[in-house]
Design a protein around this motif. Structure first.
Motif, mmCIF file in Angstrom:
data_model
loop_
_atom_site.group_PDB
_atom_site.id
_atom_site.type_symbol
_atom_site.label_atom_id
_atom_site.label_comp_id
_atom_site.label_asym_id
_atom_site.label_seq_id
_atom_site.Cartn_x
_atom_site.Cartn_y
_atom_site.Cartn_z
ATOM 1 N N SER A 3 -2.845 8.181 3.166
ATOM 2 C CA SER A 3 -2.563 7.713 4.525
ATOM 3 C C SER A 3 -3.797 7.632 5.399
ATOM 4 O O SER A 3 -3.815 6.871 6.376
ATOM 5 C CB SER A 3 -1.521 8.622 5.186
ATOM 6 O OG SER A 3 -0.265 8.507 4.536
ATOM 7 N N VAL A 4 -4.833 8.410 5.092
ATOM 8 C CA VAL A 4 -6.059 8.341 5.900
ATOM 9 C C VAL A 4 -7.110 7.439 5.243
ATOM 10 O O VAL A 4 -8.259 7.382 5.680
ATOM 11 C CB VAL A 4 -6.644 9.742 6.177
ATOM 12 C CG1 VAL A 4 -5.627 10.603 6.909
ATOM 13 C CG2 VAL A 4 -7.123 10.419 4.896
ATOM 14 N N LEU A 43 -3.122 4.594 12.731
ATOM 15 C CA LEU A 43 -4.178 3.578 12.706
ATOM 16 C C LEU A 43 -4.888 3.566 11.353
ATOM 17 O O LEU A 43 -5.184 2.495 10.806
ATOM 18 C CB LEU A 43 -5.186 3.841 13.830
ATOM 19 C CG LEU A 43 -4.701 3.530 15.252
ATOM 20 C CD1 LEU A 43 -5.719 4.019 16.281
ATOM 21 C CD2 LEU A 43 -4.452 2.035 15.424
ATOM 22 N N ARG A 44 -5.150 4.757 10.817
ATOM 23 C CA ARG A 44 -5.788 4.837 9.495
ATOM 24 C C ARG A 44 -4.888 4.215 8.427
ATOM 25 O O ARG A 44 -5.348 3.456 7.568
ATOM 26 C CB ARG A 44 -6.077 6.290 9.143
ATOM 27 C CG ARG A 44 -7.270 6.885 9.813
ATOM 28 C CD ARG A 44 -8.584 6.399 9.179
ATOM 29 N NE ARG A 44 -9.678 7.216 9.634
ATOM 30 C CZ ARG A 44 -10.143 8.283 8.997
ATOM 31 N NH1 ARG A 44 -9.608 8.631 7.845
ATOM 32 N NH2 ARG A 44 -11.133 8.984 9.497
ATOM 33 N N ALA A 45 -3.601 4.553 8.481
ATOM 34 C CA ALA A 45 -2.661 4.045 7.478
ATOM 35 C C ALA A 45 -2.555 2.527 7.544
ATOM 36 O O ALA A 45 -2.500 1.845 6.512
ATOM 37 C CB ALA A 45 -1.291 4.683 7.673
ATOM 38 N N ALA A 46 -2.536 1.989 8.757
ATOM 39 C CA ALA A 46 -2.411 0.538 8.929
ATOM 40 C C ALA A 46 -3.651 -0.204 8.431
ATOM 41 O O ALA A 46 -3.577 -1.392 8.085
ATOM 42 C CB ALA A 46 -2.168 0.213 10.395
ATOM 43 N N ALA A 47 -4.787 0.498 8.381
ATOM 44 C CA ALA A 47 -6.034 -0.137 7.943
ATOM 45 C C ALA A 47 -6.172 -0.202 6.426
ATOM 46 O O ALA A 47 -7.053 -0.892 5.913
ATOM 47 C CB ALA A 47 -7.225 0.612 8.535
ATOM 48 N N VAL A 48 -5.315 0.508 5.692
ATOM 49 C CA VAL A 48 -5.386 0.504 4.229
ATOM 50 C C VAL A 48 -4.903 -0.845 3.708
ATOM 51 O O VAL A 48 -3.882 -1.374 4.154
ATOM 52 C CB VAL A 48 -4.545 1.649 3.635
ATOM 53 C CG1 VAL A 48 -4.564 1.598 2.105
ATOM 54 C CG2 VAL A 48 -5.067 3.001 4.120
ATOM 55 N N VAL A 64 4.005 14.378 6.088
ATOM 56 C CA VAL A 64 2.733 13.879 5.550
ATOM 57 C C VAL A 64 1.698 13.768 6.663
ATOM 58 O O VAL A 64 0.520 14.117 6.475
ATOM 59 C CB VAL A 64 2.943 12.520 4.855
ATOM 60 C CG1 VAL A 64 1.612 11.869 4.505
ATOM 61 C CG2 VAL A 64 3.805 12.697 3.602
ATOM 62 N N ALA A 65 2.131 13.313 7.845
ATOM 63 C CA ALA A 65 1.206 13.168 8.972
ATOM 64 C C ALA A 65 0.593 14.498 9.371
ATOM 65 O O ALA A 65 -0.569 14.560 9.784
ATOM 66 C CB ALA A 65 1.917 12.527 10.156
ATOM 67 N N ASP A 66 1.363 15.593 9.251
ATOM 68 C CA ASP A 66 0.820 16.913 9.575
ATOM 69 C C ASP A 66 -0.388 17.240 8.694
ATOM 70 O O ASP A 66 -1.388 17.781 9.161
ATOM 71 C CB ASP A 66 1.888 17.991 9.385
ATOM 72 C CG ASP A 66 2.980 17.924 10.447
ATOM 73 O OD1 ASP A 66 2.745 17.311 11.507
ATOM 74 O OD2 ASP A 66 4.065 18.485 10.203
ATOM 75 N N THR A 96 0.855 -1.183 0.000
ATOM 76 C CA THR A 96 0.000 0.000 0.000
ATOM 77 C C THR A 96 0.887 1.228 0.000
ATOM 78 O O THR A 96 2.065 1.168 0.397
ATOM 79 C CB THR A 96 -0.925 0.053 1.225
ATOM 80 O OG1 THR A 96 -0.139 0.307 2.400
ATOM 81 C CG2 THR A 96 -1.708 -1.239 1.389
ATOM 82 N N ILE A 97 0.334 2.346 -0.423
ATOM 83 C CA ILE A 97 1.140 3.570 -0.485
ATOM 84 C C ILE A 97 1.515 4.059 0.913
ATOM 85 O O ILE A 97 2.664 4.480 1.126
ATOM 86 C CB ILE A 97 0.424 4.644 -1.329
ATOM 87 C CG1 ILE A 97 0.330 4.146 -2.780
ATOM 88 C CG2 ILE A 97 1.167 5.978 -1.269
ATOM 89 C CD1 ILE A 97 -0.504 5.011 -3.701
ATOM 90 N N PRO A 98 0.637 4.009 1.930
ATOM 91 C CA PRO A 98 1.099 4.362 3.285
ATOM 92 C C PRO A 98 2.237 3.462 3.775
ATOM 93 O O PRO A 98 3.180 3.944 4.424
ATOM 94 C CB PRO A 98 -0.162 4.188 4.141
ATOM 95 C CG PRO A 98 -1.295 4.364 3.198
ATOM 96 C CD PRO A 98 -0.819 3.791 1.901
ATOM 97 N N ALA A 99 2.174 2.161 3.472
ATOM 98 C CA ALA A 99 3.264 1.261 3.863
ATOM 99 C C ALA A 99 4.545 1.624 3.118
ATOM 100 O O ALA A 99 5.646 1.542 3.678
ATOM 101 C CB ALA A 99 2.872 -0.190 3.596
#
Length: 531
Positions: A83-84, A172-177, A46-48, A12-15
């Protein structure tokens, strides 16, 4: 345990963002106007932005749009959207307000990141009176243009709004993707008139452009000048996403200017420079070429049109590229289907788009859907992991494009040689390409028919020495007086992206039609050639 060597390990892109930060710490991920963001600090930046999205209530699966030229904040915003768990909707920077509003409405976009102004256009003003009900927030991504419009949030204010959101919520959102989740909707007209949103998934994108990065030899520390627009797969997926896969540095360029590009190659030691053939032809013809230091250039990737073998040789000999290759794809397959082995001879690279990437099949079909042997021309059909999930909210159009066996019917005409190299020879439909941008007559005709002095119209693509093709509009006047041609073109420029505006206009008493009352565009082509 197997050593971590594959650039395609994340699914995934967040990963990928986390993976790249760990693997390429100490290397610049993004550079622009003296600003440098290291791979190690990229997830925090990115998190900001992601915290700002959470603060305004963006949920997984929501569509979030970006309407801005290539710049660092475009990438930060896109990665935050991913990421979200939201879906990225890029908008073409040349669109006018009505065109942008239509895509925002049909995608159901909740939030729009957009530029203040670009190429003399005030983006907020373009949307005055055209903001769809689904769009609840607008964020100014650039310093260009003051946020003087009601409801427009400045970039820093948007980031401040997310300060109270814990970073753990973003994690948590990123890990759920998941790999099968949608990553983006790129709107394209495909082989019909109205633009449709192509649904692509995280896993598809990373697998395809992992192959792309491997084949062209993209590597950590490469410095990639991205002139191809981020709203297009060439600038987004073959551009900055591929940089993250390989650990290369992303250097955005908002518009192409030969002199500026030559100066940047010299000053910033650019090593990777993809683009359409016109980009390289412009560099080769620029009088400043002889004085520029191009010793850093290494990789060139081109497409959009066939190129003469002499250009491939000049790119190697005069511009100094070690790798010159060509590729083929369309939005409906994520932007990549075939690519030439860089080790091939100049003739093969110039005249073909190479072989299918692993996991992809190419089949040439006749009008009855039968597979054709090597050397015979027919419709190019594709099947594989990278074919789109479908068109957003358009099941009928999806069924028309992808048959029951999973073959994507591209509308392009081509052939395969004995080694499986694809040669594109034409298009089934009457789409034409202006400077690398697809133009669809039905869409342009619909807009021209809104002119009060136009009764009927038909648009075709005609040859142009500089742009490859441009539009020619055949107009039947509404009254006895024909519209003033320059005024009609100026009227068009106010309502549609510049590349769609017809460069030629022909006034006719009637349009040639067949027994089904359909316009015979081959007849119009002949009329144009005869004139």
């Amino acid at each position: 345990m197997k050593a971590e060597t594959s650039i395609m390990a994340p699914e995934t892109i967040p990963a990928l963002l986390t993976h790249a930060a760990r693997r390429h710490a100490g290397t610049a991920a993004l550079e622009e106007d003296g600003e440098l963001i290291d791979y190690a600090e990229l997830p925090g930046r990115v998190a900001d932005v992601a915290r700002g999205l959470l603060a305004v209530g963006v949920e997984p699966g929501d569509r979030v749009a970006i309407w801005a030229p290539n710049e660092v904040r475009w990438v930060l915003a896109a990665l935050a959207i991913h990421s979200v768990g939201a879906v990225l909707v890029p908008l073409n920077t040349r669109m006018k307000g009505r065109e942008a509003s239509d895509i925002l409405a049909r995608s159901g976009a909740r939030l729009l990141f957009h530029a203040g102004d670009f190429l003399g256009q005030d983006y907020a003003a373009l949307l005055d009176g055209l903001i769809p009900s689904s769009l609840t927030h607008r964020v100014l991504v650039s310093e260009r243009g003051a946020p003087g419009h009601e409801g427009l949030i400045a970039w820093e204010a948007f980031l401040d709004g997310g300060r109270e959101v814990p970073e753990e919520e973003v994690a948590l959102r990123a890990a759920a993707v998941r790999p099968e989740h949608l990553s983006d909707l790129l709107f394209t007209s495909g082989t019909t008139g109205q633009p449709k949103g192509v649904m692509s998934e995280h896993g598809q994108n990373l697998r395809a452009f992992g192959e792309y990065s491997r084949i062209i030899g993209l590597r950590p520390g490469d410095r990639y000048l991205i002139i191809n627009p981020f709203f297009h797969a060439f600038g987004y997926k073959a551009g900055w996403l591929s940089c993250l896969l390989a650990g290369a540095t992303i250097l955005p360029q908002a518009v192409f200017d030969a002199a500026e590009v030559l100066e940047r190659i010299d000053r910033e030691r650019i090593s990777v420079l993809p683009g359409p053939p016109t980009l390289y032809l412009s560099l080769l013809s620029d009088p400043r070429l002889a004085a520029a230091d191009l010793g850093s250039l290494r990789v060139a990737v081109t497409g959009s049109s066939s190129i003469p073998p002499v250009l491939v040789r000049r790119m190697r000999d005069e511009l100094g590229f070690e790798v010159v290759t060509t590729a083929y794809g369309l939005t409906e397959c994520g932007g990549l289907a075939t690519i030439c082995d860089p080790g091939e001879d100049a003739e093969t690279i110039a005249h073909t788009s190479g072989r299918a990437i692993p996991g992809t099949e190419v089949s040439i079909r006749d009008t009855a859907g039968r597979h054709l042997p090597a050397g015979e021309s027919g419709e190019v059909c594709l099947r594989g992991f990278h074919v789109m999930r479908g068109y957003f909210d358009s099941p009928d159009a999806t069924a028309e494009a992808i048959d029951e066996e999973g073959w994507l019917h591209t509308g392009d005409v081509g052939s395969l040689d004995e080694r499986g190299n694809l040669r594109i020879t034409g298009r089934l439909k009457d789409m034409f390409i202006v400077g690398g941008f697809n133009c669809y007559p039905a869409e342009i005709e619909a807009m021209l028919l809104e002119h009060p002095e136009v009764a009927q119209c038909a648009v075709i693509g005609v040859p142009d020495e500089r742009m490859g093709e441009v539009g020619c509009a055949f107009i039947v006047p509404r009254g006895s007086e024909a519209p003033e041609l320059e005024a009609l073109i100026a009227w068009s420029r106010e309502r549609m992206a510049n590349y769609k505006v017809p460069r030629h206009v022909r006034v006719v008493e009637r349009l040639p039609v067949n027994a089904s009352n359909k316009v015979m565009k081959p007849v119009l082509q002949e009329i144009y050639r005869s004139a």
